[in-house]
Write a protein that holds these residues in place. Structure first.
Motif, mmCIF file in Angstrom:
data_model
loop_
_atom_site.group_PDB
_atom_site.id
_atom_site.type_symbol
_atom_site.label_atom_id
_atom_site.label_comp_id
_atom_site.label_asym_id
_atom_site.label_seq_id
_atom_site.Cartn_x
_atom_site.Cartn_y
_atom_site.Cartn_z
ATOM 1 N N THR A 25 0.840 -1.194 0.000
ATOM 2 C CA THR A 25 0.000 0.000 0.000
ATOM 3 C C THR A 25 0.873 1.240 0.000
ATOM 4 O O THR A 25 1.950 1.270 0.593
ATOM 5 N N ARG A 26 0.373 2.253 -0.684
ATOM 6 C CA ARG A 26 1.034 3.560 -0.707
ATOM 7 C C ARG A 26 -0.023 4.607 -0.426
ATOM 8 O O ARG A 26 -1.057 4.643 -1.094
ATOM 9 N N GLY A 27 0.221 5.434 0.569
ATOM 10 C CA GLY A 27 -0.777 6.418 0.952
ATOM 11 C C GLY A 27 -1.734 5.849 1.989
ATOM 12 O O GLY A 27 -1.525 4.764 2.541
ATOM 13 N N ALA A 28 -2.814 6.571 2.226
ATOM 14 C CA ALA A 28 -3.778 6.203 3.268
ATOM 15 C C ALA A 28 -4.802 5.203 2.728
ATOM 16 O O ALA A 28 -5.966 5.536 2.478
ATOM 17 N N VAL A 29 -4.362 3.960 2.550
ATOM 18 C CA VAL A 29 -5.243 2.900 2.065
ATOM 19 C C VAL A 29 -5.978 2.302 3.264
ATOM 20 O O VAL A 29 -5.344 1.855 4.223
ATOM 21 N N PRO A 30 -7.318 2.259 3.247
ATOM 22 C CA PRO A 30 -8.058 1.681 4.368
ATOM 23 C C PRO A 30 -7.704 0.208 4.561
ATOM 24 O O PRO A 30 -7.563 -0.536 3.579
ATOM 25 N N PRO A 31 -7.565 -0.260 5.810
ATOM 26 C CA PRO A 31 -7.287 -1.682 6.046
ATOM 27 C C PRO A 31 -8.315 -2.604 5.411
ATOM 28 O O PRO A 31 -7.991 -3.721 5.005
ATOM 29 N N ALA A 32 -9.563 -2.131 5.293
ATOM 30 C CA ALA A 32 -10.600 -2.963 4.670
ATOM 31 C C ALA A 32 -10.270 -3.261 3.215
ATOM 32 O O ALA A 32 -10.600 -4.342 2.706
ATOM 33 N N ASP A 33 -9.618 -2.322 2.520
ATOM 34 C CA ASP A 33 -9.243 -2.561 1.126
ATOM 35 C C ASP A 33 -8.158 -3.630 1.034
ATOM 36 O O ASP A 33 -8.138 -4.431 0.090
ATOM 37 N N VAL A 34 -7.242 -3.660 2.002
ATOM 38 C CA VAL A 34 -6.209 -4.684 2.012
ATOM 39 C C VAL A 34 -6.835 -6.056 2.226
ATOM 40 O O VAL A 34 -6.538 -7.019 1.518
ATOM 41 N N THR A 35 -7.730 -6.152 3.212
ATOM 42 C CA THR A 35 -8.407 -7.420 3.477
ATOM 43 C C THR A 35 -9.218 -7.873 2.272
ATOM 44 O O THR A 35 -9.196 -9.054 1.891
ATOM 45 N N ARG A 36 -9.916 -6.930 1.630
ATOM 46 C CA ARG A 36 -10.730 -7.250 0.459
ATOM 47 C C ARG A 36 -9.844 -7.768 -0.673
ATOM 48 O O ARG A 36 -10.193 -8.741 -1.353
ATOM 49 N N ALA A 37 -8.690 -7.139 -0.880
ATOM 50 C CA ALA A 37 -7.801 -7.552 -1.960
ATOM 51 C C ALA A 37 -7.270 -8.963 -1.729
ATOM 52 O O ALA A 37 -7.279 -9.801 -2.640
ATOM 53 N N VAL A 38 -6.830 -9.261 -0.509
ATOM 54 C CA VAL A 38 -6.281 -10.588 -0.210
ATOM 55 C C VAL A 38 -7.339 -11.665 -0.401
ATOM 56 O O VAL A 38 -7.103 -12.690 -1.061
ATOM 57 N N ARG A 39 -8.503 -11.448 0.159
ATOM 58 C CA ARG A 39 -9.545 -12.481 0.091
ATOM 59 C C ARG A 39 -10.071 -12.661 -1.322
ATOM 60 O O ARG A 39 -10.208 -13.793 -1.807
ATOM 61 N N ALA A 40 -10.370 -11.564 -2.009
ATOM 62 C CA ALA A 40 -11.011 -11.664 -3.317
ATOM 63 C C ALA A 40 -10.051 -12.193 -4.378
ATOM 64 O O ALA A 40 -10.433 -13.039 -5.199
ATOM 65 N N ILE A 41 -8.808 -11.727 -4.380
ATOM 66 C CA ILE A 41 -7.860 -12.218 -5.382
ATOM 67 C C ILE A 41 -7.493 -13.668 -5.099
ATOM 68 O O ILE A 41 -7.317 -14.474 -6.022
ATOM 69 N N GLY A 42 -7.406 -14.037 -3.822
ATOM 70 C CA GLY A 42 -7.187 -15.444 -3.494
ATOM 71 C C GLY A 42 -8.295 -16.319 -4.042
ATOM 72 O O GLY A 42 -8.041 -17.411 -4.573
#
Length: 261
Positions: A25-42
């Motif tokens: 992440t770069r900048g103020a990325v919400p933690p929910a976006d990180v969780t969403r990316a890991v789960r959905a791309i997986g």
């Protein structure tokens, strides 16, 4: 790098459930976006039976009105594959996951990207002269225009710099209205030699050859031309090296130049 550009601090995230899926992440990325990316791309990778590492980068600009940029890279049967999209905060990751899902399915079926692409409008607008904030020195593919289009398609690029095997010149293939795919070489404006088993097409789309020689410019001249003409990218011969360079506009409006290593 222009010192007036915002300084982004990067953080990298992995989880025990998806150890081969890393999100930077770069900048103020919400933690929910990180969780969403890991789960959905997986889930996307498992659905396509791909047991491969994935790298995701999420960039949130300081201005909340500007779009978030999401890039995802995977290897699909030894072929590097990438998608890059923008969207509002909270939605950009979803857009990227959906595009990656379609990209993998399309490449598995040997289908070309549809054009025009409403999800990725060209970054074409007239602006004041913007700075070149990044330079990429790349070992270029030497091959046919069709091979270059395959790489451009798999990597979700709008233009791709390569060395044309037939002419020996640096060249660019690009997605271009209204024909679909265009080929520009430094000096050769004639079509590549046709063969019975190699029609000049990219999937179902014809490849049209640009009729004018590539201009010879300095980087400053190329940047001024691109911005004043409102172009998303510009292929030119560098005045000093005489090699073909590709200058393109980034999502933040600044410029990147790609040059042969």
């Amino acid at each position: 790098m222009n010192s007036s550009q915002p300084l982004y601090l990067s953080e990298q995230w992995t989880t025990a459930a998806e150890p081969d899926l890393a999100v930077t992440t770069r900048g103020a990325v919400p933690p929910a976006d990180v969780t969403r990316a890991v789960r959905a791309i997986g889930r996307v990778l498992r659905r396509h039976h791909l047991d491969v590492p994935a790298r995701v980068r999420v960039t949130a600009p300081a201005d909340r009105d500007q779009p978030t940029v999401v890039q995802a890279n995977v290897r699909m049967h030894e072929t590097p594959t990438r998608v890059q999209v923008t969207g509002p905060r909270g939605f950009a990751v979803t857009f990227a996951v959906e595009r990656l899902d379609r990209q993998i399915a399309r490449l598995a079926a040997h289908e070309s990207r549809s054009w025009p692409d409403p999800a990725r409008p060209p970054l074409a607008r007239i602006t004041e002269r913007r700075p070149i904030v990044r330079r990429k020195d790349c070992a270029l593919l030497t091959g046919t225009p069709e091979e270059a289009v395959e790489v451009m398609d798999a990597m979700d690029y709008d233009a791709y710099l390569f060395t044309d095997a037939e002419s020996g010149e640096d060249a660019v293939v690009s997605w271009t209205d209204p024909i679909g795919v265009a080929l520009a070489r430094q000096r050769a404006v004639y079509p590549p030699a046709p063969t019975e088993d190699r029609p000049l097409t990219a999937g179902s789309l014809p490849i049209a050859v640009r009729p004018d020689p590539t201009p010879t410019l300095t980087e400053d001249e190329a940047a001024t031309w691109l911005c004043r003409a409102g172009l998303p990218f510009l292929f030119y011969s560098d005045e000093h090296t005489r090699r073909g360079n590709l200058l393109y506009r980034r999502y933040d409006g600044d410029l990147t130049v790609v040059a042969p290593a």
